[in-house]
Design an enzyme around this catalytic site. Structure first.
Site, mmCIF file in Angstrom:
data_model
loop_
_atom_site.group_PDB
_atom_site.id
_atom_site.type_symbol
_atom_site.label_atom_id
_atom_site.label_comp_id
_atom_site.label_asym_id
_atom_site.label_seq_id
_atom_site.Cartn_x
_atom_site.Cartn_y
_atom_site.Cartn_z
ATOM 1 N N ARG A 227 0.852 -1.186 0.000
ATOM 2 C CA ARG A 227 0.000 0.000 0.000
ATOM 3 C C ARG A 227 0.892 1.242 0.000
ATOM 4 N NH1 ARG A 227 -3.501 -2.840 -1.518
ATOM 5 N NH2 ARG A 227 -5.581 -3.155 -0.612
ATOM 6 N N GLU A 256 -2.671 8.065 -4.301
ATOM 7 C CA GLU A 256 -2.937 7.145 -5.401
ATOM 8 C C GLU A 256 -4.330 7.426 -5.944
ATOM 9 O OE1 GLU A 256 -3.559 2.414 -5.828
ATOM 10 O OE2 GLU A 256 -1.635 2.991 -4.956
ATOM 11 N N HIS A 275 -0.458 0.377 -9.934
ATOM 12 C CA HIS A 275 -1.163 -0.622 -9.111
ATOM 13 C C HIS A 275 -1.626 -1.783 -9.994
ATOM 14 C CE1 HIS A 275 -3.419 -0.977 -5.033
ATOM 15 N NE2 HIS A 275 -3.110 -2.176 -5.518
ATOM 16 N N ALA A 277 -0.176 -4.930 -10.053
ATOM 17 C CA ALA A 277 0.282 -6.254 -9.624
ATOM 18 C C ALA A 277 -0.790 -7.307 -9.806
ATOM 19 C CB ALA A 277 0.717 -6.202 -8.157
ATOM 20 N N ASN A 278 -2.046 -6.883 -9.758
ATOM 21 C CA ASN A 278 -3.132 -7.846 -9.849
ATOM 22 C C ASN A 278 -4.249 -7.318 -10.748
ATOM 23 O OD1 ASN A 278 -4.779 -10.133 -9.237
ATOM 24 N ND2 ASN A 278 -5.911 -8.828 -7.827
#
Length: 314
Positions: A227, A256, A275, A277-278
């Site tokens: 985070r 963010e 962001h 990563a997923n």
């Protein structure tokens, strides 16, 4: 366990999805595990799929249906939901679901930083040769969950010495050292790369502050796949400007999204990904698989995956 039958004759636990129709793929996964999809007033379990929504709306749905025995929250990081949890029912979330893709990106960012890919990709002319190797390096990972475990497995190939900093001191495969929070300062001082991969709690917010950055070696990289609020952004910008650390590779930022024109976008020793990563293209199937398994377990009375510790907040 309250059972019912849908129009296919399959019996199973009654599950409600909110917002209704928001994730038909997850509703299908639940059906495949034997669930009967019902309205919240009839449900034993609530599957909350609106990860970007207002957590107060989730709490309102729970309060309106106090008979619910299990509530599942989709995200792995649940910091915004913590004030709305209770000890009256089972709570689960997506923690551990995304360990592989997040660890994969962490490794990608480490390699990109060490081998200066961020700089070469921006270049418009031939430049100086530079870079350091991940082989034989010391990697310190903050957080001892699935991301750390998977990343440690990947780092075996690079013969890296891995240290994990976590609350519970217990062995982890392919991890040379597991230390508590009191060992963090020493690990920062000897790490070649520091990976932030832990839950965001009041105790871990800005765990990487000016003091922590000041302890890192001049060639060391910071990688954050957890985070943004784990890192003091202003202190990081100062460290990167002074080149007191090697660089930072961040998949998450504070604020963010990172605003246009922010210094981090153009710093030569910073690498930013949004962001990613997923992404849904990777994580969607993993979320469905987790839900399918948990619905099956709920129906048979087995322990659920991804349980939330209401006291700890993750």
């Amino acid at each position: 366990m309250v059972k019912d039958r849908d129009n296919t004759g399959v019996s199973g636990p009654k599950c409600a999805f909110l917002p209704a129709g928001h994730r038909p793929d997850l509703e299908q996964a639940a059906r495949e595990a034997g669930a009967v999809i019902v309205e919240p007033g009839e449900a034993e379990a609530l599957i909350w799929t609106h990860s970007s929504g207002d957590p107060a709306d989730m709490r309102a749905a729970v309060d309106e249906n106090p008979h619910l025995r299990w509530v599942h929250l989709g995200p792995a990081g649940i910091e915004k939901y913590v004030p709305y949890l209770d000890a009256d029912r089972m709570w689960t979330c997506g923690k551990g679901v995304f360990a592989r893709p997040v660890a994969e990106l962490a490794l990608t960012l480490m390699l990109a930083g060490f081998r200066r890919i961020h700089r070469y990709a921006r270049a418009s002319s031939w430049g100086d040769l530079d870079g350091i190797t991940l082989f034989g390096s010391h990697v310190t990972i903050l957080g001892g969950g699935g991301i750390a475990e998977t990343l440690a497995d990947l780092l075996v190939l690079f013969e890296a010495e891995v240290t994990v900093v976590r609350n519970r001191i217990q062995p982890i495969p392919n991890v040379a050292h597991v230390v508590g929070a009191d060992g963090l300062d020493a690990e920062l001082e000897r790490a070649d790369v520091v990976v932030v991969a832990l839950a965001l709690t009041p105790a871990t917010e800005r765990i990487i502050d000016a003091d922590a950055l000041g302890r890192m070696q001049e060639h060391a990289w910071l990688v954050n796949v957890a985070r943004g609020r784990h890192v003091d952004t202003d202190a990081l910008v100062e460290a990167l400007t002074a080149r007191s650390i090697g660089g930072a590779a961040l998949d998450v930022t504070d604020p963010e999204p990172l605003p246009d024109g922010h210094p981090l976008w153009t710093m030569p020793n910073a690498l930013i990904t949004p962001h990613t990563a997923n992404p849904r293209s990777i994580g969607g199937a993993l979320v469905a698989q987790r839900l399918r398994e948990n619905v099956r377990r709920f129906g048979t009375g087995e322990a659920l995956l991804g349980p939330i510790d209401v006291t700890l907040g993750y």
